[in-house]
Design an enzyme around this catalytic site. Sequence first.
Site, PDB file in Angstrom:
ATOM      1  N   ASP A   1     -13.334 -12.386 -76.923  1.00  0.00           N
ATOM      2  CA  ASP A   1     -12.806 -12.681 -75.586  1.00  0.00           C
ATOM      3  C   ASP A   1     -11.281 -12.841 -75.618  1.00  0.00           C
ATOM      4  O   ASP A   1     -10.635 -12.864 -74.573  1.00  0.00           O
ATOM      5  CB  ASP A   1     -13.429 -13.988 -75.067  1.00  0.00           C
TER       6      ASP A   1
ATOM      7  N   LYS B   1     -23.620  -8.093 -69.542  1.00  0.00           N
ATOM      8  CA  LYS B   1     -23.094  -7.875 -70.895  1.00  0.00           C
ATOM      9  C   LYS B   1     -24.208  -7.429 -71.835  1.00  0.00           C
ATOM     10  O   LYS B   1     -24.034  -6.508 -72.635  1.00  0.00           O
ATOM     11  CB  LYS B   1     -22.421  -9.156 -71.413  1.00  0.00           C
TER      12      LYS B   1
ATOM     13  N   GLN C   1     -19.557 -18.298 -72.769  1.00  0.00           N
ATOM     14  CA  GLN C   1     -19.324 -18.010 -71.349  1.00  0.00           C
ATOM     15  C   GLN C   1     -18.703 -19.237 -70.662  1.00  0.00           C
ATOM     16  O   GLN C   1     -19.237 -20.338 -70.755  1.00  0.00           O
ATOM     17  CB  GLN C   1     -20.656 -17.637 -70.677  1.00  0.00           C
TER      18      GLN C   1
END
Lengths: 287, 287
Positions: free
Chosen positions: B120, B53, B97
Amino acid sequence: MTKILNGKIVSDQILAALKKEIATKKQKNNQVPGLAVILVGEDPASTVYVRMKKKRCGEIGIQSFEYKLPADTKEQKIIDLIKKLNHDPEVHGILLQVPLPPGLNEEKLLSLIDPAKDVDGFHPINVGNLLLGRACFKSCTPYGVCKILEHYQIPTKGKHVVILGRSNIVGKPLAAMLIQKDMNATVTICHSQTQNLKDLTKQADILIAAIGKPLFVTSDMVKKNAIVIDVGINRVEDKNDPRGYKIVGDVDYDNVLPKASAITPVPGGVGAMTIAMLMTNTVRALP
Amino acid sequence: MTKILNGKIVSDQILAALKKEIATKKQKNNQVPGLAVILVGEDPASTVYVRMKKKRCGEIGIQSFEYKLPADTKEQKIIDLIKKLNHDPEVHGILLQVPLPPGLNEEKLLSLIDPAKDVDGFHPINVGNLLLGRACFKSCTPYGVCKILEHYQIPTKGKHVVILGRSNIVGKPLAAMLIQKDMNATVTICHSQTQNLKDLTKQADILIAAIGKPLFVTSDMVKKNAIVIDVGINRVEDKNDPRGYKIVGDVDYDNVLPKASAITPVPGGVGAMTIAMLMTNTVRALP
């Protein structure tokens, strides 16, 4: 013999249990659940619903607060009212009756209701938690459908449920409920753009119609011995009725009845459940 | 000939367009999108993802802020960090995450991220708005699936899409996207409890596998000329590979390939899309 799934019996049973629970809570903790209903304008159907909600509240011991505002009420006034109710300790549930008169932003206003008081389950955070399988207020009509299935011990695990309709108040939240691990159904969502609709509906172990089209589901669309749940509430002209109309569902009841193993009538099926689930959510909203 | 749906090509194209857009924004308004990534612990797969990322951010001009915290970090410290980032004007997207190390409440922490920075798409308010068909951040992997279909001009309107899997990060949000009016698919959601699974998968015009079971979808489960989308990323032992394993999807690719009209490979299919959609969401998060 086809089983008639009687929403009136199920909802009466739920309301009776709530009445007891409310009485106990009052005695033990001096807690009384409160429901605020905001009605803007004079839509005849909405006026009837609001009156019924108030009546039901009274019957089971929920305090009801009614706010009737004229159709030309400024949006800011409704915003201020919602904010006030969000902070009112006597109000545990807030219901903004929809549809709102033109010019008012329904989406915006509904999302201002404190999610912890959103007993209609329309706030996006409750809808999101519903899809994610987390604790939330479930919208009342689809929640009522699930309660009818539960009451009549109709298994959903592994069953193919075909839902006709993808509305935000029935089809979508109902699909979200049925795919969770507590219901475990295989779910197909059909709508106006679905091709070969009949091929799909004929596969349904449980067929749920929520499209708002009178008598749309005909006998040839139903598998033998399917369970048929009719969420539709449609007015159709009826010259023999003193009102000039009668209420029918989305299912051609008389013709589907002999083919189904169980079916909800209209009226007296799902319709009776919505208020019972609203009352349930209001009691659950107590701290 | 079966068409290979190349996620690498689609994502490269998306990233190239974003790079241009970011350069223009920088020149015009001196705006630079910023993405904060919080990694707690040292899960090897997560570490690789976070590195990728960061790399992608650098390539297209997104500022990346990395927060690597030890596995035994106290929850309050993460809460404080999220709150700080929520108010940081240089940070437009925040990514926590997952999975988190045991003892940390994923659901609680994710819901503390400002929904306007939730790139997200995991916050319940974004999930709810997704189901309701309203503006929101869409979760990246299902969003990537939709973008592959769009890129290859695969029509979804009225098509029967069968989704295998009901996870909160793929199956459920993907179903929510596909039933909206812009996609207009008829959607069936299958899972571990589905009965007669093959009868359903064989009806799919578009079959999407997202169950995390290596090579689960075999040729006999697929209709001739179906579109097959494989979201699975599974490690299986492979003594011939220097790493000792290889990556396979949920679809038995070699055997399904000749039957499908189009198929995504693994790797090089949906997997490549997730980061591209994360980057897309981050740029959209700019005010």
